[in-house]
Design an enzyme around this catalytic site. Structure first.
Site, PDB file in Angstrom:
ATOM      1  N   ARG A  97      22.140  22.457  19.048  1.00 25.67           N
ATOM      2  CA  ARG A  97      21.640  23.750  19.518  1.00 25.67           C
ATOM      3  C   ARG A  97      20.184  23.637  19.980  1.00 25.67           C
ATOM      4  O   ARG A  97      19.748  24.374  20.852  1.00 25.67           O
ATOM      5  CB  ARG A  97      21.800  24.833  18.450  1.00 25.67           C
ATOM      6  CG  ARG A  97      21.564  26.214  19.053  1.00 25.67           C
ATOM      7  CD  ARG A  97      21.989  27.320  18.121  1.00 25.67           C
ATOM      8  NE  ARG A  97      21.313  27.189  16.862  1.00 25.67           N
ATOM      9  CZ  ARG A  97      21.909  27.269  15.677  1.00 25.67           C
ATOM     10  NH1 ARG A  97      23.193  27.506  15.585  1.00 25.67           N
ATOM     11  NH2 ARG A  97      21.215  27.110  14.579  1.00 25.67           N
ATOM     12  N   TYR A 107       8.186  37.310  40.209  1.00 27.72           N
ATOM     13  CA  TYR A 107       9.638  37.181  40.257  1.00 27.72           C
ATOM     14  C   TYR A 107      10.268  38.461  39.717  1.00 27.72           C
ATOM     15  O   TYR A 107      10.000  38.863  38.595  1.00 27.72           O
ATOM     16  CB  TYR A 107      10.076  35.953  39.459  1.00 27.72           C
ATOM     17  CG  TYR A 107      11.573  35.868  39.338  1.00 27.72           C
ATOM     18  CD1 TYR A 107      12.367  35.820  40.477  1.00 27.72           C
ATOM     19  CD2 TYR A 107      12.185  35.870  38.108  1.00 27.72           C
ATOM     20  CE1 TYR A 107      13.747  35.770  40.379  1.00 27.72           C
ATOM     21  CE2 TYR A 107      13.560  35.808  37.996  1.00 27.72           C
ATOM     22  CZ  TYR A 107      14.327  35.769  39.139  1.00 27.72           C
ATOM     23  OH  TYR A 107      15.697  35.740  39.042  1.00 27.72           O
ATOM     24  N   ASP A 127       3.641  30.764  35.675  1.00 30.71           N
ATOM     25  CA  ASP A 127       4.937  30.410  36.246  1.00 30.71           C
ATOM     26  C   ASP A 127       4.638  29.473  37.414  1.00 30.71           C
ATOM     27  O   ASP A 127       4.116  29.894  38.455  1.00 30.71           O
ATOM     28  CB  ASP A 127       5.677  31.680  36.700  1.00 30.71           C
ATOM     29  CG  ASP A 127       7.060  31.371  37.279  1.00 30.71           C
ATOM     30  OD1 ASP A 127       7.279  30.229  37.730  1.00 30.71           O
ATOM     31  OD2 ASP A 127       7.912  32.275  37.293  1.00 30.71           O
ATOM     32  N   LYS A 167      15.151  25.456  40.279  1.00 30.41           N
ATOM     33  CA  LYS A 167      14.643  25.391  41.640  1.00 30.41           C
ATOM     34  C   LYS A 167      14.265  23.946  42.002  1.00 30.41           C
ATOM     35  O   LYS A 167      15.093  23.079  41.898  1.00 30.41           O
ATOM     36  CB  LYS A 167      13.477  26.373  41.774  1.00 30.41           C
ATOM     37  CG  LYS A 167      13.848  27.802  41.323  1.00 30.41           C
ATOM     38  CD  LYS A 167      14.941  28.370  42.207  1.00 30.41           C
ATOM     39  CE  LYS A 167      15.283  29.818  41.936  1.00 30.41           C
ATOM     40  NZ  LYS A 167      15.737  30.145  40.604  1.00 30.41           N
TER      41      LYS A 167
END
Ligand code: PLP
Length: 384
Positions: free
Chosen positions: A53, A105, A178, A203
């Site tokens: 996990r 964004y 970001d 991206k």
């Protein structure tokens, strides 16, 4: 004998840090699909992993590489860029003051507004390219995070990372950048004072439009980073080992792809800026872009792969241009090897600060001549 000089980032990426698989000495690192790891009879985990996990050697490889490329201290992979970004805010104390620009964004903007509406944070939307506005918005001792996105998606707003970091740190706040549109190839926010870098690795980091992934890279470890690690592990906000492996493979060509896209984007932006059917172009590589001077200082090797523009004629004309393109494909992503176009207002809906006639181009690695010819054809056809 003198030490070998340190390897350049492009070399580290191409060789995935030179990993060699120890049992058969393979050049390419293996995928570790196992969800669980065996203990020894005394209960130890000799491989240092217990459960996938949040622990998997395939994640470790990518995290080690991203740490090096960003010049950070540690990195964590997430199942998406949004999973990485939202974890930063979910781990703040209740009622924390957050400053973020409206021009960012769009999904994260909407999510932050929702988090604020639910009383989890106090949100101030401030243009982070306006340093006076930012100074005025800071609440010393209360502001926990200043979020920046530079260049921003889709309008290419440039934020001065060093100046913002100085203002934020003076008020006791951390800066989270970001860096999706810049990638560590063009800009390294930690070296300029940011505390965390976030990426939608979906991206350009992956670059092939076939993986959803996110990452955080920190300049320093500490209680907030520990909390982020804890949240990721307990919530399982990770990608699978197969996706992590694909991301590792994509990263090997990152430097070539980013350079090709950025030089293609620059050419496309310059042609659009001179085109009689185009009203405005948003690209920080253009000398008349308001953030060009700062971008030229804090970015090296280009200004990214995203070019947005407004054709004359309004929303319907923009949609007609988009529909007439034959090489660009209409799709909702960016940073892949293939060029894409999108009418942003159709996606972002009512209330978006993005102009309703704006088309966003994501420039891939095709021959820029083909992309330019395609745009010229579509602009002429839409005009008829
Ligand atoms: N940040 C930026 C600048 C983006 O463009 C995106 C996605 O388009 C995200 C974050 C979110 O990333 P993801 O789609 O991987 O969740």
């Amino acid at each position: 004998m003198a030490d070998a000089p340190p390897l350049k980032p492009a070399t580290l990426a191409a060789q995935a840090l030179g990993w060699t698989e120890p049992s058969v000495h393979a050049v390419v690192p293996p995928i570790h699909p196992s969800a669980a790891y065996t203990r020894t009879s005394d209960g130890r985990y000799p491989g240092g992993h217990s459960y996938t996990r949040d622990q998997n050697p395939t994640y470790d490889q990518v995290e080690a590489l991203l740490t090096r490329l960003e010049g950070g201290c540690e990195a964590l992979l997430f199942g998406s860029g949004m999973a990485a970004a939202t974890t930063v805010f979910e781990t703040l104390a209740p009622g924390a003051h957050v400053v973020a620009p409206a021009m960012m964004y769009w999904t994260l903007r909407l999510w932050l507004r929702d988090l604020a509406a639910r009383g989890r944070i106090v949100l101030d939307e401030v243009p982070t390219d306006d340093l006076d506005a930012l100074r005025a918005a800071m609440l010393p001792g209360r502001t926990a995070v200043v979020w920046i996105e530079t260049p921003s998606n889709p309008t290419g707003v440039i934020t001065d990372i060093a100046a913002v970091s100085e203002i934020a740190h003076a008020a006791g706040a951390m800066v989270v950048a970001d860096g999706t549109l810049a990638t560590p190839v063009l800009c390294r926010p930690l070296a300029l004072g940011a505390d965390l870098v976030m990426h939608s690795a979906t991206k350009q980091l992956n670059g092939h439009t076939d993986v959803l992934a996110g990452a955080l890279i920190t300049a320093a470890t500490g209680p907030h980073w520990d909390r982020i690690r804890f949240e990721r592990g307990y919530r399982g906000a990770v990608l699978g080992p197969f996706e992590a492996w694909l991301l590792q493979r994509g990263l090997r060509t990152l430097y070539l792809r980013v350079a090709a896209s950025a030089s293609g984007a620059q050419r496309v932006a310059e042609v659009l800026a001179e085109h009689p059917a185009v009203a405005a172009v948003f690209y920080p590589g253009l000398p008349d872009h308001p953030g060009h001077g700062i971008a030229a200082r804090q970015m090296t090797g280009g200004f990214g792969s995203v070019v947005s523009f407004r054709p004359h004629g309004g929303r319907e004309a923009a949609r007609a241009v988009s529909a007439a393109l034959r090489v660009f494909r209409q799709a909702s992503s960016l940073g892949g090897v293939e060029s894409l176009v999108e009418h942003r207002a159709s996606v972002e809906g009512e209330g978006t600060p993005v102009p309703d006639d704006l088309l966003r181009l994501s420039i891939g690695i095709e021959d820029p001549d083909d992309l330019i010819a395609d745009l010229e054809y579509a602009l002429a056809k839409a005009k008829r």
